[in-house]
Design a protein around this motif. Sequence first.
Motif, PDB file in Angstrom:
ATOM      1  N   PRO A   1     114.603-100.102  58.506  1.00  0.00           N
ATOM      2  CA  PRO A   1     113.484 -99.798  59.398  1.00  0.00           C
ATOM      3  C   PRO A   1     112.901-101.104  59.936  1.00  0.00           C
ATOM      4  N   GLN A   2     112.140-101.046  60.996  1.00  0.00           N
ATOM      5  CA  GLN A   2     111.488-102.221  61.551  1.00  0.00           C
ATOM      6  C   GLN A   2     110.257-102.566  60.731  1.00  0.00           C
ATOM      7  N   PRO A   3     110.151-103.809  60.245  1.00  0.00           N
ATOM      8  CA  PRO A   3     108.936-104.189  59.526  1.00  0.00           C
ATOM      9  C   PRO A   3     107.727-104.192  60.452  1.00  0.00           C
ATOM     10  N   ALA A   4     106.585-103.850  59.913  1.00  0.00           N
ATOM     11  CA  ALA A   4     105.347-103.885  60.691  1.00  0.00           C
ATOM     12  C   ALA A   4     105.024-105.339  61.042  1.00  0.00           C
ATOM     13  N   PRO A   5     104.587-105.635  62.260  1.00  0.00           N
ATOM     14  CA  PRO A   5     104.373-107.013  62.691  1.00  0.00           C
ATOM     15  C   PRO A   5     103.176-107.699  62.047  1.00  0.00           C
ATOM     16  N   ASP A   6     102.240-106.960  61.471  1.00  0.00           N
ATOM     17  CA  ASP A   6     101.036-107.567  60.931  1.00  0.00           C
ATOM     18  C   ASP A   6     101.117-107.867  59.438  1.00  0.00           C
ATOM     19  N   LEU A   7     102.285-107.775  58.852  1.00  0.00           N
ATOM     20  CA  LEU A   7     102.414-107.999  57.415  1.00  0.00           C
ATOM     21  C   LEU A   7     102.570-109.484  57.138  1.00  0.00           C
ATOM     22  N   ARG A   8     102.026-109.906  55.996  1.00  0.00           N
ATOM     23  CA  ARG A   8     102.061-111.307  55.610  1.00  0.00           C
ATOM     24  C   ARG A   8     102.860-111.427  54.326  1.00  0.00           C
ATOM     25  N   GLN A   9     103.982-112.195  54.414  1.00  0.00           N
ATOM     26  CA  GLN A   9     104.785-112.407  53.224  1.00  0.00           C
ATOM     27  C   GLN A   9     104.235-113.581  52.451  1.00  0.00           C
ATOM     28  N   ILE A  10     104.171-113.404  51.153  1.00  0.00           N
ATOM     29  CA  ILE A  10     103.701-114.461  50.267  1.00  0.00           C
ATOM     30  C   ILE A  10     104.817-114.787  49.315  1.00  0.00           C
TER      31      ILE A  10
ATOM     32  N   MET B   1     102.913 -95.393  49.417  1.00  0.00           N
ATOM     33  CA  MET B   1     103.512 -96.480  48.652  1.00  0.00           C
ATOM     34  C   MET B   1     104.949 -96.744  49.107  1.00  0.00           C
ATOM     35  N   VAL B   2     105.693 -95.684  49.360  1.00  0.00           N
ATOM     36  CA  VAL B   2     107.051 -95.824  49.883  1.00  0.00           C
ATOM     37  C   VAL B   2     107.005 -96.481  51.255  1.00  0.00           C
ATOM     38  N   GLN B   3     106.076 -96.055  52.084  1.00  0.00           N
ATOM     39  CA  GLN B   3     105.908 -96.628  53.418  1.00  0.00           C
ATOM     40  C   GLN B   3     105.599 -98.128  53.322  1.00  0.00           C
ATOM     41  N   ALA B   4     104.738 -98.520  52.411  1.00  0.00           N
ATOM     42  CA  ALA B   4     104.392 -99.929  52.226  1.00  0.00           C
ATOM     43  C   ALA B   4     105.624-100.748  51.831  1.00  0.00           C
ATOM     44  N   ALA B   5     106.428-100.216  50.929  1.00  0.00           N
ATOM     45  CA  ALA B   5     107.635-100.930  50.490  1.00  0.00           C
ATOM     46  C   ALA B   5     108.644-101.071  51.616  1.00  0.00           C
ATOM     47  N   GLN B   6     108.852 -99.999  52.358  1.00  0.00           N
ATOM     48  CA  GLN B   6     109.824-100.034  53.447  1.00  0.00           C
ATOM     49  C   GLN B   6     109.373-100.965  54.560  1.00  0.00           C
ATOM     50  N   ALA B   7     108.101-100.970  54.866  1.00  0.00           N
ATOM     51  CA  ALA B   7     107.589-101.828  55.936  1.00  0.00           C
ATOM     52  C   ALA B   7     107.657-103.308  55.554  1.00  0.00           C
ATOM     53  N   THR B   8     107.382-103.631  54.298  1.00  0.00           N
ATOM     54  CA  THR B   8     107.352-105.038  53.900  1.00  0.00           C
ATOM     55  C   THR B   8     108.730-105.606  53.615  1.00  0.00           C
TER      56      THR B   8
ATOM     57  N   VAL C   1     112.409-102.992  43.639  1.00  0.00           N
ATOM     58  CA  VAL C   1     111.087-103.138  44.220  1.00  0.00           C
ATOM     59  C   VAL C   1     110.063-102.441  43.321  1.00  0.00           C
ATOM     60  N   GLU C   2     108.867-103.016  43.277  1.00  0.00           N
ATOM     61  CA  GLU C   2     107.757-102.433  42.539  1.00  0.00           C
ATOM     62  C   GLU C   2     106.544-102.447  43.460  1.00  0.00           C
ATOM     63  N   ILE C   3     105.914-101.303  43.639  1.00  0.00           N
ATOM     64  CA  ILE C   3     104.760-101.154  44.521  1.00  0.00           C
ATOM     65  C   ILE C   3     103.537-100.892  43.657  1.00  0.00           C
ATOM     66  N   ILE C   4     102.510-101.715  43.853  1.00  0.00           N
ATOM     67  CA  ILE C   4     101.274-101.573  43.092  1.00  0.00           C
ATOM     68  C   ILE C   4     100.148-101.228  44.051  1.00  0.00           C
ATOM     69  N   ARG C   5      99.441-100.150  43.752  1.00  0.00           N
ATOM     70  CA  ARG C   5      98.280 -99.747  44.552  1.00  0.00           C
ATOM     71  C   ARG C   5      97.050-100.388  43.944  1.00  0.00           C
TER      72      ARG C   5
END
Length: 95
Positions: free
Chosen positions: A79-88, A45-52, A25-29
């Motif tokens: 972990p449970q993904p956040a419900p408001d995330l949009r996968q592209i 950034m870790v939180q964003a990766a884990q949630a998505t 995984v690569e996380i870009i801010r």
Amino acid sequence: MHGQTHFETQIEQTRFTVWQRGSKVEIIRHGFIRPTDQPRMKALMVQAAQATTGCMLRPETIEGDTGVLRAQLQCDQVPQPAPDLRQIKAGPAPS
């Protein structure tokens, strides 16, 4: 990670793109952050990766800075993904 699955999310006013290829995984801010926000940015950034991705990050593999972070995923503790995330789905990265 061009051509791989990527996700976009926002946490606390900061936008992130999370690219995933298999267990990597690569996380870009994106955008400006104040110097006072630097100390907690890696955690966001870790939180964003884990949630998505729905996977934890292997702590010993995390490398990079508050602009780009790379790591290996550990998907046996999910972990449970956040419900408001949009996968592209992957396509050419924006220029």
